[in-house]
Motif scaffolding. Structure first.
Motif, short mmCIF file in Angstrom:
data_model
loop_
_atom_site.label_atom_id
_atom_site.label_comp_id
_atom_site.label_asym_id
_atom_site.label_seq_id
_atom_site.Cartn_x
_atom_site.Cartn_y
_atom_site.Cartn_z
N HIS A 121 70.98 52.98 -1.55
CA HIS A 121 72.05 53.92 -1.86
C HIS A 121 71.59 55.38 -1.78
O HIS A 121 72.41 56.30 -1.88
CB HIS A 121 72.64 53.64 -3.24
CG HIS A 121 73.12 52.23 -3.41
ND1 HIS A 121 73.96 51.63 -2.51
CD2 HIS A 121 72.84 51.30 -4.35
CE1 HIS A 121 74.20 50.38 -2.89
NE2 HIS A 121 73.53 50.16 -4.01
N ASP A 122 70.27 55.57 -1.62
CA ASP A 122 69.73 56.93 -1.45
C ASP A 122 69.64 57.32 0.02
O ASP A 122 69.17 58.41 0.34
CB ASP A 122 68.34 57.02 -2.08
CG ASP A 122 68.35 56.77 -3.58
OD1 ASP A 122 69.22 57.36 -4.25
OD2 ASP A 122 67.52 55.99 -4.07
N LYS A 123 70.11 56.44 0.89
CA LYS A 123 70.07 56.74 2.32
C LYS A 123 70.85 58.02 2.60
O LYS A 123 71.96 58.19 2.11
CB LYS A 123 70.66 55.57 3.13
CG LYS A 123 70.43 55.67 4.63
CD LYS A 123 70.53 54.29 5.31
CE LYS A 123 71.97 53.80 5.28
NZ LYS A 123 72.77 54.46 6.31
N GLY A 124 70.24 58.90 3.36
CA GLY A 124 70.82 60.21 3.60
C GLY A 124 70.30 61.27 2.66
O GLY A 124 70.54 62.47 2.86
N HIS A 125 69.54 60.84 1.62
CA HIS A 125 69.03 61.78 0.61
C HIS A 125 67.58 61.50 0.27
O HIS A 125 67.11 61.89 -0.80
CB HIS A 125 69.88 61.69 -0.66
CG HIS A 125 71.34 61.86 -0.43
ND1 HIS A 125 71.96 63.09 -0.30
CD2 HIS A 125 72.33 60.94 -0.27
CE1 HIS A 125 73.25 62.93 -0.09
NE2 HIS A 125 73.50 61.63 -0.06
N GLU B 227 71.54 48.99 8.90
CA GLU B 227 71.45 49.82 7.70
C GLU B 227 70.03 49.84 7.14
O GLU B 227 69.53 50.88 6.71
CB GLU B 227 72.44 49.32 6.64
CG GLU B 227 72.62 50.28 5.48
CD GLU B 227 73.69 49.84 4.50
OE1 GLU B 227 73.95 50.59 3.53
OE2 GLU B 227 74.26 48.74 4.70
N GLU C 74 67.86 51.98 9.49
CA GLU C 74 68.14 53.41 9.31
C GLU C 74 67.44 53.96 8.06
O GLU C 74 66.97 55.10 8.05
CB GLU C 74 69.65 53.63 9.21
CG GLU C 74 70.38 53.44 10.53
CD GLU C 74 71.89 53.53 10.38
OE1 GLU C 74 72.58 53.61 11.43
OE2 GLU C 74 72.39 53.52 9.23
N LEU C 75 67.36 53.14 7.02
CA LEU C 75 66.66 53.56 5.81
C LEU C 75 65.17 53.77 6.09
O LEU C 75 64.58 54.79 5.69
CB LEU C 75 66.83 52.52 4.70
CG LEU C 75 66.10 52.81 3.38
CD1 LEU C 75 66.84 53.90 2.61
CD2 LEU C 75 65.96 51.56 2.54
N GLU D 223 64.63 56.90 8.28
CA GLU D 223 64.78 58.14 7.50
C GLU D 223 63.59 58.35 6.59
O GLU D 223 63.09 59.47 6.42
CB GLU D 223 66.07 58.08 6.67
CG GLU D 223 66.32 59.37 5.89
CD GLU D 223 67.52 59.30 4.97
OE1 GLU D 223 67.69 60.21 4.13
OE2 GLU D 223 68.29 58.32 5.08
#
Length: 463
Positions: free
Chosen positions: A108-112, A200, A203-204, A207
């Motif tokens: 849930h922290d993906k993108g951050h 997904e 992607e994690l 990142e």
């Protein structure tokens, strides 16, 4: 919340929490704690069993009521408790506990993830060990309880290799768990859903790798640890030529096995990581001994309870001719004829601390397999005929710091010779250079540099 220190080992601190449980869970998640302790009046402790255990929680110090306590380490490393568990009568499958903090990053922290890395208090990070908790030792999917693995590995970076603990960052990527017992456990602190896979998940990881190098530099070492095979091999192939990374379970294991067999090519070995106790039956051991003068037996599964055979069984069945190495330590064995054998520990702690020290020292950009092969060759050279006579395949652990230093120097030689290093100018005395980087826990002197000038020099000049 109340806070107090109790008598006992200095690396243990007790933090007492009352209800509500939500605050407790958040605190546990933050500090990376593994086991919950239920207690009453200090210092009474009980250990909460996993949901899969039919046994009641075992009281190991006394009886008490409805206060929650959590074990938090005050120091970054403690090698003795690297994979430790608190166990009690009737509670055989307690999860690892008493573990220090690390950085938890969830799906849930993906993108951050950059923001998550910025929350870590140290900025000068040289080495990251990361796991997703899917294949922990021989224990399987432990979800976020796998944090003990990167913490323990980095403890060995420091204890065996001399890497400064302030330069180390343990990370767990929580993408869920397929462990049904954990999903049903009301005290499980991780994400309570099946593991996220596919695009997904990838992607994690992408990142995360980019965020680490953006913040800590392209030379920051990233060690992958205890990923399931389905991800471990493909992620190694994906990132090995793009980042400074390696996979401990794939490349280090190859290195330690090569080290053992390189010492004598006339020996035949039988190795296993089946995580099934007794997988090496007496018949297998007898067959090995029947057509090999000195058979090598690798019982590499961890923990000790899952080793394919014990050291004593190996030595007795092979009549002392077997050369034994295991993933976890066994006590020395004395046979009826008086011969005493010291079981070797085929642990990749002989490999990765020295490799990491060398990689960090010269700023290697990519880590080729040749580095692990030359490491294996050097470890083999550290084993004497006397060690072999004692049943050892690896040098004594008491020499591990010196071994790691020499491995690091070999890594520097190779890196500069093959233009893999990024730190210039190249050190003329590489051993002295590496020694200057090794961390020791000794305190700096706080004694002031006090001295006096000659009395005549302090006289006031008369004009």
């Amino acid at each position: 919340m109340s806070r107090n220190l109790e008598e006992g080992p200095q690396h243990i601190e007790w933090i007492t929490y009352e209800k509500p449980w939500s605050r407790l869970h958040r605190m546990m998640y933050r500090y990376g704690c593994i086991a919950i302790c239920i207690t009453g009046m200090s210092p009474h402790i009980e250990i909460a069993a996993p949901a899969s255990s039919a046994a009641p929680a075992t009281n190991i110090l006394g009886k008490g009521v409805l206060t929650m306590k959590i074990l938090v380490t005050r120091k970054r490393f403690n090698i003795r408790n690297q994979y430790g568990s608190i166990r009690g009568d009737g509670l055989k499958d307690t999860l690892p506990c008493v573990l220090p903090s690390g950085l938890f990053i969830t799906i849930h922290d993906k993108g951050h993830i950059a923001t998550m890395l910025n929350s870590w208090p140290e900025d000068n990070i040289k080495a990251v060990v990361v796991t997703d908790g899917e294949r922990i030792l021989g224990l399987g999917d432990l979800g976020c309880y796998g944090m003990g693995i990167p913490v323990g590995k980095l403890a060995l970076y420091t204890a065996c290799g001399g890497v400064n603990p302030q330069n180390c960052l343990p990370v767990l990527l929580d993408v869920g768990t397929n462990n049904e017992a954990l999903l049903k456990d009301p005290l499980y602190i991780g994400l309570k859903h099946k593991r996220v896979k596919g695009k997904e998940y990838d992607e994690l990881i992408d990142e995360f790798m980019q965020a680490v190098t953006n913040k800590f530099g392209i030379n920051c070492l990233i060690q992958f640890e205890d990923f399931a095979n389905a991800n471990a091999f493909r992620l190694l192939q994906k990132y090995r030529n793009k980042y400074c990374m390696f996979n401990d379970d794939i490349q280090d294991t190859k290195g330690r096995l090569s080290a053992a067999t390189a010492r004598s090519t006339t020996l035949f070995s039988w190795s296993g990581v089946a995580a099934v106790a007794g997988a090496f039956t007496d018949q297998i051991l007898k067959d090995m001994a029947s057509f090999n003068k000195r058979p090598i037996i690798f019982a590499l599964s961890n923990p000790t309870s899952k080793a394919e055979c014990t050291a004593e069984r190996c030595y007795r069945v092979t009549e002392g001719r077997g050369i034994f190495a295991s993933g976890s330590p066994f006590d020395k064995v004395t046979l009826e004829d008086g011969r005493t054998f010291i079981p070797g520990q085929g642990n990749n702690a002989y490999v990765f601390p020295g490799v990491a020290l060398g990689v960090i020292a010269c700023g290697v950009r990519h880590i080729p397999d040749e580095i692990f092969l030359l490491t294996a060759e050097h470890i083999a050279q550290e084993v004497s005929d006397q060690h072999l006579a004692q049943g050892r395949l690896y040098p004594p652990l008491s020499t591990i710091r010196d071994v790691s230093l020499r491995i690091a120097v070999k890594v520097l030689d190779y890196a500069y010779k093959h233009s893999l290093a990024s730190r210039y100018p190249e050190p003329e005395d590489k051993e002295a250079f590496v020694r200057s980087l090794i961390y020791t826990p000794d305190y700096d002197s706080f004694v002031l540099d006090s001295y006096k000038w000659p009395e005549k020099a302090m006289e006031v000049q008369k004009i």
